[in-house]
Structures are given as C-alpha cells and as structure tokens.
Enzyme design. Structure first.
Site, PDB file in Angstrom:
ATOM      1  N   LYS A 158     -10.909  -0.408  10.129  1.00 17.39           N
ATOM      2  CA  LYS A 158     -11.073  -1.622   9.326  1.00 17.39           C
ATOM      3  C   LYS A 158     -11.498  -2.825  10.162  1.00 17.39           C
ATOM      4  O   LYS A 158     -11.751  -3.899   9.619  1.00 17.39           O
ATOM      5  CB  LYS A 158      -9.761  -1.945   8.593  1.00 17.39           C
ATOM      6  CG  LYS A 158      -9.325  -0.893   7.577  1.00 17.39           C
ATOM      7  CD  LYS A 158      -8.050  -1.313   6.867  1.00 17.39           C
ATOM      8  CE  LYS A 158      -7.455  -0.182   6.041  1.00 17.39           C
ATOM      9  NZ  LYS A 158      -8.292   0.219   4.910  1.00 17.39           N
TER      10      LYS A 158
ATOM     11  N   CYS B 127      -4.685   2.520  -3.810  1.00 18.65           N
ATOM     12  CA  CYS B 127      -3.456   3.011  -3.173  1.00 18.65           C
ATOM     13  C   CYS B 127      -2.322   2.005  -3.346  1.00 18.65           C
ATOM     14  O   CYS B 127      -1.551   1.741  -2.420  1.00 18.65           O
ATOM     15  CB  CYS B 127      -3.680   3.308  -1.694  1.00 18.65           C
ATOM     16  SG  CYS B 127      -4.775   4.694  -1.391  1.00 18.65           S
TER      17      CYS B 127
ATOM     18  N   ASP C   7       2.912  -4.125   8.047  1.00 16.33           N
ATOM     19  CA  ASP C   7       1.656  -3.413   7.839  1.00 16.33           C
ATOM     20  C   ASP C   7       0.539  -4.427   8.054  1.00 16.33           C
ATOM     21  O   ASP C   7       0.283  -5.274   7.210  1.00 16.33           O
ATOM     22  CB  ASP C   7       1.613  -2.833   6.419  1.00 16.33           C
ATOM     23  CG  ASP C   7       0.283  -2.175   6.087  1.00 16.33           C
ATOM     24  OD1 ASP C   7      -0.631  -2.214   6.926  1.00 16.33           O
ATOM     25  OD2 ASP C   7       0.149  -1.634   4.967  1.00 16.33           O
TER      26      ASP C   7
ATOM     27  N   GLN D 138      -4.705  -5.055   6.965  1.00 18.82           N
ATOM     28  CA  GLN D 138      -5.660  -6.017   6.409  1.00 18.82           C
ATOM     29  C   GLN D 138      -5.616  -7.361   7.122  1.00 18.82           C
ATOM     30  O   GLN D 138      -6.342  -8.279   6.742  1.00 18.82           O
ATOM     31  CB  GLN D 138      -5.367  -6.226   4.913  1.00 18.82           C
ATOM     32  CG  GLN D 138      -5.529  -4.989   4.054  1.00 18.82           C
ATOM     33  CD  GLN D 138      -6.968  -4.517   3.959  1.00 18.82           C
ATOM     34  OE1 GLN D 138      -7.914  -5.270   4.210  1.00 18.82           O
ATOM     35  NE2 GLN D 138      -7.153  -3.260   3.596  1.00 18.82           N
TER      36      GLN D 138
ATOM     37  N   HIS E 231       0.855  -1.185   0.000  1.00 19.74           N
ATOM     38  CA  HIS E 231       0.000   0.000   0.000  1.00 19.74           C
ATOM     39  C   HIS E 231       0.894   1.239   0.000  1.00 19.74           C
ATOM     40  O   HIS E 231       2.012   1.205   0.502  1.00 19.74           O
ATOM     41  CB  HIS E 231      -0.873  -0.037   1.262  1.00 19.74           C
ATOM     42  CG  HIS E 231      -1.934   0.999   1.333  1.00 19.74           C
ATOM     43  ND1 HIS E 231      -1.673   2.305   1.684  1.00 19.74           N
ATOM     44  CD2 HIS E 231      -3.283   0.927   1.122  1.00 19.74           C
ATOM     45  CE1 HIS E 231      -2.812   2.990   1.691  1.00 19.74           C
ATOM     46  NE2 HIS E 231      -3.796   2.181   1.352  1.00 19.74           N
TER      47      HIS E 231
END
Length: 409
Positions: A224, A364, A198, A201, A121
């Site tokens: 999220k 993104c 990261d 997700q 991302h």
C-alpha cells in the site's frame, strides 16, 4: 500539490483502459509501484540473489546487507528505538495475527476484555474473535459517532481494568477517519492494556512516529506504500517482543536445536522463520527511500487537497451519499460513497468502462457496513500520483453512471 511529474515514475499509469487513459483510484487496496522500486527488486535478482545471514560469500553478504539495510530504513521511517523492534512479515494481516496468537494467548484469559471498534478491517477483527473464543474472553466494540469518528468518552467507557488489549486502526479504509491513536493509547495504558495499531492506511500517507504515539504494536503492509506485495512489518516494543513466543518455527529463527528442546535467536530474527522475504524487504526499503525523498508531510498535504477537492465536486451530484467525517481535518484521502438506487458494483463497472478504477464491495469491513446500514459501497482512494484531473474524470464518470441507470430504471 505534488508535481504531475511524479506520475511519470509509475509506468503502469501510462496506458489506456477500455480506450481511455487510466485513472487509478484504488490505492487503498494496493498502490502502484514507481520505477525506483521495480528496479531495486530487479537489481537484487540480477546481481545479488542469494539467501541471507547464512553464507560467507559475496552474494550472500550483499543480500544480507540489502535485507538488514531495509530493516534500518523501516526503523527510521516509523522512529522505532531499535531494529530489534522491526519484524518483517507477509503483511499487516500476518502482523496482527502474530500479536493475537503470541502476545494474546499468553496474556488474555477468561473474562478478560479485548476492545476494538466497528470500523475495523477484518484483519483486525477475526484474530481477536478467535482469541476470545479460545480464551473465553470478552470482545467489546467501541461505538462510533454519527459521522464515523471515535469519541474519547466512549473509548473511556469501553476500556476498563479488565481490558488486556485495545486494537484500533489508525485510518479507516472505508470512512477515511483519522483516529486519535495517541489519546487512545493513553487510555489503554491507564487501564493496564496494550495498544495495537493497524497502520495499513496510515503508514503510506502520513508520518507515523511510534515513540510519540507510545503504541505497543504497529502493523502495516508494503504494497500500500509503493512497495511490493508479500511484505509487511510488525513493530513491537522490545520488552514485549522479548516476552513473546514465536508463532512460526523452523530454520533461521533458532539458536540451538537439540533432539527434544530448542532455543530461539534474539530479536528480531526470533519471529522470522525460514528464508525471509528478501526481495520484498529490499523493495520496501526502496519504497521508503522514494516516499521520504518526496516527504511524508508533502504527501499528506497533497492527499488532503485532492480529497477536499473531490468532496466538493462529488457533493454536487444529486443522489450521491458520502460516508465518513464531513470535516476534512478528520479524514484522509479516502472517499466512500453510494449512488442512489445503483449498486456500487454497477457504478464501478461503468467507471471502469471509462478507464477509472475504484473499489466496490464491503471492503473487508462487514461490521461497518452493517453499522452504515448498507450492503456495500464504492470507494475512491487517492495517492501521490493522483491529480485534480483524475477527480474531474471521476465526477464525469459518476454523472455518466447516474444518467445510464436512470434510463435503465
């Protein structure tokens, strides 16, 4: 699969869009919020609204208990050793920037390497681009396999003794690829580099255990994972955070302020300047309570079942291309696709006219779009409130879009 009763916890889903019941398939961008989270935030403002840490009055104590109680919930959620390792931020983007600007500036020098992948991302690309430019460092990309997965052999080729930072997303927001973070961390550490993850997700959808992963930093966002917008988390190993300088200064993060010199508070408050995101943290804590009551293993299993069903159904549509791993064991509940000769924005528009919300664009992830040799894609991302009926509606909508544009063209 999870009970359809879960949908009743999400009031936003009980509406019609363009005359059709809403099917929300954009949780990869932002999840919907259950009543439990909405009420927790509302109750804070109704009954406990006050600043934290500073007052001795009852409201201040309640607010502080709620805020710091949320930090303990996050600690337990990702199995960190201490609440000192949990920093509240505005989101995963802020968390990743904090690592680049604080740890990176102090430890990356000219000729050193920063290693990331083509699937990242933008929030896990641009901070490292900026750091590399500032320090004269080398930004390296690990190439992907044809199915959008990572080969550990290619990771070993890319990470060298010059590497100071390896930063990789746990789950791709485009391909759905689930990356072998534990193994990549071992490779990074063997070469003396720190591992940044990261987890935006991953944290909402699966059990994340930072001690098992042994990663040095982990970033994720509240919005999220059924929490509010404007709140996120930076996890960092205590020894590393203690060595780092704050990137934002002001009130609350200080120990002593003189005319020309100041000293900082201990962790975690050293990195939380100003009035913190109190309501956001309380909302995130309520979201964690909600997800843990369902069970992270149950959530992951549900999403795999929904995604597998969607892959099977969508694969029957002629002219539809699905990106990412074909092996369901290697992907999460994200399906990114294109319909032949139809722009993804047009696909998303037709779906929206039928009450179905998907994402369309570059997500993104422009370097990944270039790697895929496309300008944009459409994306359906699933969560706890999605059902096989939602998938059937999606497939029906895609067939409508295909038929409409075949007539147009």
């Amino acid at each position: 699969m999870l009970s359809k009763e879960i949908r009743q916890h999400f009031p936003i889903l009980n509406q019609e869009i363009n005359g059709h019941p809403l099917v929300y398939l954009d949780s990869g961008a932002s999840s919907q919020k259950p009543l439990q989270v909405i009420e927790a935030i509302s109750n804070y403002y109704k009954f406990d609204n006050s600043n934290v840490h500073r007052g001795v009055h009852t409201l201040g104590n309640r607010a502080t208990e709620g805020y710091e109680g949320a930090r303990e919930k996050v600690r337990n959620f990702i199995n960190a050793k201490s609440t000192e390792e949990i920093i509240f931020t505005r989101g995963a983007t802020t968390a990743l920037n904090t690592v680049a600007q604080s740890y990176g500036r102090a430890n990356v020098g000219e000729g050193d390497e920063i290693v990331i992948t083509y699937m990242e991302h933008h929030a896990n690309i641009i901070p490292w681009q900026q750091l590399a430019k500032e320090k004269g460092a080398v930004l390296k990309y690990i190439d992907l396999e044809e199915d959008g997965t990572l080969s550990l052999d290619k990771v070993r080729e890319a990470v060298t003794e010059r590497t100071k930072v390896v930063s990789v997303m746990y789950v791709s927001n485009v391909l759905g690829t689930m990356n072998p973070i534990k193994e990549i961390t071992e490779i990074a550490h063997a070469n003396g580099a720190v591992m940044v993850v990261d987890g935006a997700q991953a944290a909402p959808h699966m059990k994340v255990d930072v001690q098992k992963l042994d990663c040095d930093f982990l970033a994720f966002s509240g919005h999220k994972m059924c929490g509010p917008t404007g709140i996120g988390v930076l996890y960092g190993k205590r020894d590393l955070l203690n060595q780092m300088e704050p990137v934002e200064t002001g009130g609350e993060m200080i120990d002593f302020v003189g005319l020309y010199e100041s000293t900082w508070k201990e962790l975690p408050w050293k990195f939380e300047a100003g009035t913190p995101i109190i309501a956001g943290a309380i909302g995130l804590g309520a979201a964690i309570d909600y997800l843990e009551e369902i069970g992270m293993d149950a959530i992951e299993q549900h999403e795999h079942e929904i995604a597998n069903y969607a892959m099977e159904r969508m694969s029957t549509i002629e002219g539809l291309t699905i990106y990412g791993p074909a092996d369901p064991g290697k992907r999460a509940g994200i399906i990114t696709f294109n319909l032949e000769e139809v722009h993804p924005h047009d696909v998303a528009t037709v779906l929206d006219m039928n009450g179905i919300a998907v994402r369309a664009g570059h997500h993104c992830a422009q370097p990944l779009m270039k790697w895929l040799d496309v300008s944009a894609t459409a994306r359906a991302s699933f969560y706890i409130y999605n059902t096989v009926d939602d998938v059937d509606r999606l497939v029906e909508g895609l067939r409508v879009a295909k038929e409409y544009f075949s007539d147009v063209y």
